[in-house]
Scaffold this motif. Structure first.
Motif, PDB file in Angstrom:
ATOM      1  N   ASP A  19       4.461  12.826 -15.519  1.00  0.00           N
ATOM      2  CA  ASP A  19       4.002  11.836 -14.728  1.00  0.00           C
ATOM      3  C   ASP A  19       4.501  11.753 -13.396  1.00  0.00           C
ATOM      4  O   ASP A  19       3.856  11.315 -12.200  1.00  0.00           O
ATOM      5  CB  ASP A  19       4.168  10.479 -15.627  1.00  0.00           C
ATOM      6  CG  ASP A  19       3.374   9.367 -15.044  1.00  0.00           C
ATOM      7  OD1 ASP A  19       2.269   9.655 -14.078  1.00  0.00           O
ATOM      8  OD2 ASP A  19       3.500   8.211 -15.500  1.00  0.00           O
ATOM      9  N   GLN A  64       9.318   6.914  -3.201  1.00  0.00           N
ATOM     10  CA  GLN A  64       8.200   6.312  -2.620  1.00  0.00           C
ATOM     11  C   GLN A  64       8.393   6.052  -1.200  1.00  0.00           C
ATOM     12  O   GLN A  64       7.569   5.596  -0.361  1.00  0.00           O
ATOM     13  CB  GLN A  64       7.577   5.019  -3.481  1.00  0.00           C
ATOM     14  CG  GLN A  64       7.261   5.267  -4.764  1.00  0.00           C
ATOM     15  CD  GLN A  64       6.720   3.890  -5.313  1.00  0.00           C
ATOM     16  OE1 GLN A  64       5.608   3.515  -5.032  1.00  0.00           O
ATOM     17  NE2 GLN A  64       7.624   3.252  -5.886  1.00  0.00           N
ATOM     18  N   HIS A 104       4.180   8.901   4.482  1.00  0.00           N
ATOM     19  CA  HIS A 104       3.696   9.959   4.078  1.00  0.00           C
ATOM     20  C   HIS A 104       3.434  11.029   5.313  1.00  0.00           C
ATOM     21  O   HIS A 104       3.243  12.214   5.169  1.00  0.00           O
ATOM     22  CB  HIS A 104       2.175   9.431   3.869  1.00  0.00           C
ATOM     23  CG  HIS A 104       2.165   8.571   2.836  1.00  0.00           C
ATOM     24  ND1 HIS A 104       2.543   7.208   2.792  1.00  0.00           N
ATOM     25  CD2 HIS A 104       1.472   8.798   1.685  1.00  0.00           C
ATOM     26  CE1 HIS A 104       2.177   6.652   1.548  1.00  0.00           C
ATOM     27  NE2 HIS A 104       1.434   7.624   0.833  1.00  0.00           N
ATOM     28  N   TYR A 105       3.418  10.485   6.460  1.00  0.00           N
ATOM     29  CA  TYR A 105       3.424  11.132   7.789  1.00  0.00           C
ATOM     30  C   TYR A 105       4.538  11.532   8.520  1.00  0.00           C
ATOM     31  O   TYR A 105       4.426  11.632   9.878  1.00  0.00           O
ATOM     32  CB  TYR A 105       2.038  10.801   8.532  1.00  0.00           C
ATOM     33  CG  TYR A 105       0.886  10.742   7.907  1.00  0.00           C
ATOM     34  CD1 TYR A 105       0.064  11.660   7.890  1.00  0.00           C
ATOM     35  CD2 TYR A 105       0.176   9.255   7.372  1.00  0.00           C
ATOM     36  CE1 TYR A 105      -1.151  11.849   7.320  1.00  0.00           C
ATOM     37  CE2 TYR A 105      -0.949   9.393   6.508  1.00  0.00           C
ATOM     38  CZ  TYR A 105      -1.675  10.513   6.548  1.00  0.00           C
ATOM     39  OH  TYR A 105      -2.929  10.594   6.241  1.00  0.00           O
ATOM     40  N   ASN A 155      -1.593  12.539 -17.454  1.00  0.00           N
ATOM     41  CA  ASN A 155      -0.280  12.452 -18.076  1.00  0.00           C
ATOM     42  C   ASN A 155      -0.086  10.773 -18.451  1.00  0.00           C
ATOM     43  O   ASN A 155       0.448  10.619 -19.479  1.00  0.00           O
ATOM     44  CB  ASN A 155       1.019  12.693 -17.292  1.00  0.00           C
ATOM     45  CG  ASN A 155       0.988  14.448 -17.107  1.00  0.00           C
ATOM     46  OD1 ASN A 155       0.401  14.917 -16.368  1.00  0.00           O
ATOM     47  ND2 ASN A 155       1.610  14.886 -17.941  1.00  0.00           N
ATOM     48  N   ARG A 177       0.923  -1.282   0.180  1.00  0.00           N
ATOM     49  CA  ARG A 177       0.079  -0.072   0.255  1.00  0.00           C
ATOM     50  C   ARG A 177       0.799   1.456  -0.029  1.00  0.00           C
ATOM     51  O   ARG A 177       0.672   2.192  -0.580  1.00  0.00           O
ATOM     52  CB  ARG A 177      -0.913   0.097   1.409  1.00  0.00           C
ATOM     53  CG  ARG A 177      -1.679   1.313   1.328  1.00  0.00           C
ATOM     54  CD  ARG A 177      -2.484   1.211   2.779  1.00  0.00           C
ATOM     55  NE  ARG A 177      -3.352   2.276   2.806  1.00  0.00           N
ATOM     56  CZ  ARG A 177      -4.771   2.269   3.244  1.00  0.00           C
ATOM     57  NH1 ARG A 177      -5.153   1.114   3.317  1.00  0.00           N
ATOM     58  NH2 ARG A 177      -5.445   3.279   3.536  1.00  0.00           N
ATOM     59  N   GLU A 178       2.040   1.243   0.849  1.00  0.00           N
ATOM     60  CA  GLU A 178       2.635   2.124   0.887  1.00  0.00           C
ATOM     61  C   GLU A 178       3.879   2.506  -0.274  1.00  0.00           C
ATOM     62  O   GLU A 178       4.220   3.598  -0.870  1.00  0.00           O
ATOM     63  CB  GLU A 178       3.659   2.333   2.234  1.00  0.00           C
ATOM     64  CG  GLU A 178       2.951   2.473   3.434  1.00  0.00           C
ATOM     65  CD  GLU A 178       1.967   1.482   3.862  1.00  0.00           C
ATOM     66  OE1 GLU A 178       2.237   0.333   3.396  1.00  0.00           O
ATOM     67  OE2 GLU A 178       0.966   1.565   4.641  1.00  0.00           O
ATOM     68  N   ALA A 228       3.475  15.177  -4.352  1.00  0.00           N
ATOM     69  CA  ALA A 228       2.866  14.843  -3.294  1.00  0.00           C
ATOM     70  C   ALA A 228       3.746  14.108  -2.245  1.00  0.00           C
ATOM     71  O   ALA A 228       3.473  13.790  -1.045  1.00  0.00           O
ATOM     72  CB  ALA A 228       1.430  14.545  -3.307  1.00  0.00           C
ATOM     73  N   ARG A 229       4.278  13.011  -2.845  1.00  0.00           N
ATOM     74  CA  ARG A 229       4.971  12.066  -2.052  1.00  0.00           C
ATOM     75  C   ARG A 229       6.600  12.196  -2.177  1.00  0.00           C
ATOM     76  O   ARG A 229       7.416  11.240  -1.824  1.00  0.00           O
ATOM     77  CB  ARG A 229       4.626  10.668  -2.432  1.00  0.00           C
ATOM     78  CG  ARG A 229       3.392  10.551  -2.292  1.00  0.00           C
ATOM     79  CD  ARG A 229       3.084   8.961  -2.374  1.00  0.00           C
ATOM     80  NE  ARG A 229       3.761   8.236  -1.472  1.00  0.00           N
ATOM     81  CZ  ARG A 229       3.623   6.886  -1.550  1.00  0.00           C
ATOM     82  NH1 ARG A 229       2.951   6.319  -2.301  1.00  0.00           N
ATOM     83  NH2 ARG A 229       4.346   6.284  -0.488  1.00  0.00           N
ATOM     84  N   LEU A 251       4.064  14.810 -11.070  1.00  0.00           N
ATOM     85  CA  LEU A 251       2.768  15.081 -10.475  1.00  0.00           C
ATOM     86  C   LEU A 251       2.815  14.527  -9.088  1.00  0.00           C
ATOM     87  O   LEU A 251       2.200  14.631  -8.307  1.00  0.00           O
ATOM     88  CB  LEU A 251       1.956  14.508 -11.239  1.00  0.00           C
ATOM     89  CG  LEU A 251       1.099  15.493 -12.214  1.00  0.00           C
ATOM     90  CD1 LEU A 251       0.029  14.755 -13.234  1.00  0.00           C
ATOM     91  CD2 LEU A 251       0.617  16.729 -11.541  1.00  0.00           C
ATOM     92  N   LEU A 252       3.516  13.281  -8.937  1.00  0.00           N
ATOM     93  CA  LEU A 252       3.341  12.459  -7.909  1.00  0.00           C
ATOM     94  C   LEU A 252       4.426  13.303  -6.671  1.00  0.00           C
ATOM     95  O   LEU A 252       4.841  12.814  -5.647  1.00  0.00           O
ATOM     96  CB  LEU A 252       4.051  11.180  -7.745  1.00  0.00           C
ATOM     97  CG  LEU A 252       3.305  10.631  -8.918  1.00  0.00           C
ATOM     98  CD1 LEU A 252       3.877   9.066  -9.163  1.00  0.00           C
ATOM     99  CD2 LEU A 252       1.666  10.568  -8.707  1.00  0.00           C
ATOM    100  N   PRO A 299       3.423   1.475  -3.895  1.00  0.00           N
ATOM    101  CA  PRO A 299       2.593   0.679  -4.830  1.00  0.00           C
ATOM    102  C   PRO A 299       3.385   0.415  -6.246  1.00  0.00           C
ATOM    103  O   PRO A 299       3.014  -0.270  -6.954  1.00  0.00           O
ATOM    104  CB  PRO A 299       1.405   1.746  -5.210  1.00  0.00           C
ATOM    105  CG  PRO A 299       1.976   2.990  -4.672  1.00  0.00           C
ATOM    106  CD  PRO A 299       2.953   2.721  -3.782  1.00  0.00           C
ATOM    107  N   TRP A 300       4.366   1.029  -6.562  1.00  0.00           N
ATOM    108  CA  TRP A 300       4.866   1.002  -7.716  1.00  0.00           C
ATOM    109  C   TRP A 300       6.343   0.215  -7.469  1.00  0.00           C
ATOM    110  O   TRP A 300       7.199   0.723  -6.637  1.00  0.00           O
ATOM    111  CB  TRP A 300       5.599   2.186  -8.284  1.00  0.00           C
ATOM    112  CG  TRP A 300       4.405   3.035  -9.139  1.00  0.00           C
ATOM    113  CD1 TRP A 300       2.936   2.471  -9.102  1.00  0.00           C
ATOM    114  CD2 TRP A 300       4.585   4.170  -9.850  1.00  0.00           C
ATOM    115  NE1 TRP A 300       2.432   3.485  -9.908  1.00  0.00           N
ATOM    116  CE2 TRP A 300       3.216   4.424 -10.474  1.00  0.00           C
ATOM    117  CE3 TRP A 300       5.623   5.168  -9.957  1.00  0.00           C
ATOM    118  CZ2 TRP A 300       2.941   5.524 -11.155  1.00  0.00           C
ATOM    119  CZ3 TRP A 300       4.961   6.305 -10.678  1.00  0.00           C
ATOM    120  CH2 TRP A 300       3.887   6.440 -11.198  1.00  0.00           C
ATOM    121  N   GLN A 352       6.158  13.749   9.085  1.00  0.00           N
ATOM    122  CA  GLN A 352       6.424  15.268   9.942  1.00  0.00           C
ATOM    123  C   GLN A 352       5.417  15.162  11.082  1.00  0.00           C
ATOM    124  O   GLN A 352       5.514  16.104  11.904  1.00  0.00           O
ATOM    125  CB  GLN A 352       6.428  16.498   8.971  1.00  0.00           C
ATOM    126  CG  GLN A 352       4.794  16.674   8.355  1.00  0.00           C
ATOM    127  CD  GLN A 352       4.577  16.046   7.188  1.00  0.00           C
ATOM    128  OE1 GLN A 352       4.904  14.930   7.004  1.00  0.00           O
ATOM    129  NE2 GLN A 352       4.132  16.856   6.418  1.00  0.00           N
TER     130      GLN A 352
END
Lengths: 253, 389
Positions: free
Chosen positions: B183, B336, B340-341, B132, B51-52, B189-190, B186-187, B54-55, B343
């Motif tokens: 592509d 990857q 995510h959290y 994209n 899940r964390e 966010a991570r 855009l990610l 995924p690629w 901080q």
């Protein structure tokens, strides 16, 4: 701001402060917090006047794009990690054991030198106004519901590229192998929300401590609306640096 | 030279060619059968992705082969589109290589999808114009078609028509390459790779791998057909070698920027990932693969031999291709691994997520590489005359 500077200031008291000045200060604080909430809530506060100066041209939103505009306020310091919300979510939405739509993270927050405070932080899909997961999906399998703003899934269209999982800053998605599709929180849109006439989600209904307050940002009678508008309430969103404009807000009361 | 002498000393060249092709195709088939198995039982049971994260590794050969195809198309365009006569002799083989590398890349991404059969329907019936991935896949598919038409026109000696297809393919693949970068960007966010230099870096890397592949596979092609690799007269390969050197220097510069980002956070938009790459768990990959094999070793080989020896050029090309493959693996995975959290002072949250490719993923990757090699050998058997003409 350094503490030493504050110590050097003289305490003038608030007795002599005119009420107009106090109101202006409160208005300014709400404007600032509105900006840091991510923008979608700007119209609720007096931030409209401050947008030009403070928002640096970052996606100014002057009205809610959805009606109802579903939201959730999480009162973080009420959470005792009983996990009833997680159980309710699993049973209501048929979530398999290997995945989750919502979770509770345990935090150890430093509050002073050598001192830490424990807090529990429920997490779920933030139903962002600028959802990166929707932006990357090649087949529109995941999309922003034009009516209510919920980030929905159309399982039939999912090709299983998992780019939405990679793009989500909140780890809110998982691949449900049983259905061969991505699964995520949809505010119980097809289950509990439908049953309750759009009033409550399974996790919010199961919470014994009123941590999760579900509501409608366009309805002044909604509890979530009231919490967000109450003067003095400080709210925040998770990972604001990603500019996703989330619709899940956090607060301590 | 010993390999060359042994290869040409074999009694029946044609039989050996077929034998080599069959062995390569067999290994490819075994590898790809793991992909079919994964598709049937679900990736949760066979892949190392989570899940964390995924690629997995399968994205790497996709990016690698797609970029390689881009580079090959660009180099072939020098001769075919821009009319630089020095590059014309290598155009047919390069076009064929570009064609089979893109086919391999698209095959990798197909096997990486959980429901690839839905792509055909919903990419057409429900396209997302802001995605994209949709643009990239569509552009690469169209590019593949135009490259097939280009190669067919070349084989039929229809040079003008081939040039038209080559121009369209060149424009398409350049757009596709920029989409590939977007592509990833855009990610952001991570903490993925959204550095300002990335579009140019992707394009330079693609052209570099294209040059490396031409140097290596032209050499193998000559060995395979029993010719002596020429060391002085092959002007096209020598020109490719010169372009290779320039691009190595460009990539050396970008590698320097990455090193700066890894050691000094103020130089990077994703300092945690860069630090993990340059001085963390991926440092071995970075310093040996990305710095050593991809850039410094080939550069040293060429400088020492002054770029005159085609055997050494081929070795430099092989080293560079391996290094760039490692680079793309790092590129996909490292971004990857930042939680995510991270901080939010979350208890028991690891400093980095972890990922290791599973047996299935390794076998599918191996199958894809051998698919490409088998297709290359098949091309050497079927189109030798076209290559030589």
């Amino acid at each position: 701001m350094k503490g030493i500077n504050l110590e050097n200031l003289n305490d003038e008291g608030v007795e002599s402060l005119p009420s107009k000045e106090r109101r202006q200060f409160l208005q300014f604080c709400l404007s600032i917090s509105g900006v840091f909430l991510g923008g979608s809530i700007l119209s609720l506060t007096s931030a409209n006047n401050a947008q030009g100066a403070l928002h640096s041209g970052k996606v100014p939103v002057v009205e809610f794009p959805y009606s109802p505009h579903y939201t959730m306020v999480i009162r973080q310091n009420h959470c005792i990690d009983c996990e009833r919300c997680l159980e309710a979510c699993r049973s209501t939405n048929n979530v398999p054991a290997h995945g989750y739509r919502t979770n509770i993270l345990e935090r150890s927050i430093p509050i002073a030198q050598g001192q830490r405070e424990r807090a529990f932080m429920p997490i779920l899909c933030n139903h962002c106004n600028h959802p990166p997961c929707v932006r990357v999906c090649p087949t529109q399998a995941t999309y922003k519901d034009k009516t209510n703003g919920i980030v929905q899934m159309n399982p039939d269209k999912c090709i299983g590229c998992k780019t939405c999982m990679a793009a989500c800053p909140y780890n809110a998605r998982y691949f449900k192998e049983e259905d061969r599709t991505i699964d995520k929180c949809n505010f119980c849109f097809d289950t509990k929300l439908k049953e309750s006439g759009g009033k409550i989600t399974a996790c919010a209904a199961a919470c014994p401590a009123d941590v999760r307050i579900f509501g409608d940002l366009t309805d002044p009678e909604s509890d979530a609306y009231k919490l967000i508008h109450a003067p003095g309430n400080v709210l925040w969103v998770l990972r604001p640096e990603t500019d996703t404009l989330p619709n899940v807000f956090y607060m301590d009361t | 030279m010993t390999f060359y002498q042994k290869a040409t000393a074999l009694p029946s060249t044609s039989m050996n060619r077929v034998l080599i092709f069959v062995v390569l195709a067999l290994i490819s088939g075994i590898g790809l059968s793991f992909g079919i198995h994964s598709m049937l039982v679900g990736h949760d049971h066979t892949f190392g992705t989570t899940r964390e994260v995924p690629w997995g590794i399968l994205i790497s050969p996709y990016v690698f082969f797609a970029c390689l195809s881009t580079g090959l198309c660009i180099v072939s365009s020098l001769g075919q589109v821009f009319g630089i006569s020095t590059f014309r002799p290598i155009v047919p083989r390069t076009v064929f290589l570009a064609l089979i590398t893109m086919a391999t890349g698209l095959m990798c991404i197909t096997l990486e999808l959980e429901n690839p059969w839905r792509v055909g329907f919903y990419a057409l019936l429900s396209p997302h114009q802001f995605s994209n991935i949709w643009w990239k896949t569509t552009i690469y598919s169209l590019y593949l078609i135009f490259m097939v038409l280009n190669f067919m026109s070349l084989t039929l000696k229809m040079e003008k028509r081939a040039k038209v297809f080559a121009i369209i393919a060149f424009v398409a693949v350049t757009m596709g390459n920029l989409n590939m970068n977007s592509d990833m960007e855009l990610l952001g966010a991570r903490g993925f790779w959204s550095e300002n230099y990335m579009p140019l870096y992707f394009l330079s890397l693609s052209t570099l791998t294209g040059c490396a592949a031409i140097l290596l596979f032209s050499w193998i092609g000559k060995i395979f057909s029993g010719q002596i690799p020429e060391t002085k007269d092959d002007t096209a390969l020598k020109a490719t070698g010169k372009l290779f050197i320039v691009l190595l220097l460009a990539i050396l510069y970008f590698t320097g920027v990455k090193i700066m980002g890894g050691f000094f956070p103020q130089f990077s938009k994703n300092p945690e990932a860069m630090s993990l790459l340059v001085q963390g768990d991926f440092a071995l990959n970075f310093w040996i693969g990305e710095v050593g094999l991809a850039v410094l070793f080939p550069l040293a080989l060429i400088v020492v031999t002054k770029g005159e020896n085609s055997n050494i050029l081929a070795l430099a090309g092989a080293s560079c291709l391996i290094g760039v493959f490692v680079l793309f693996y790092d590129l996909v995975i490292v971004g990857q691994l930042i939680p995510h959290y991270s901080q939010y002072n979350v208890v028991d949250l690891p400093k980095y997520y972890s990922y290791s490719p599973s047996l299935h993923e390794i076998m599918i990757t191996t199958g894809a590489i051998f698919f490409f090699l088998a297709a290359f050998i098949l091309g050497e058997m079927l189109f030798k005359k076209i290559y030589d003409s």
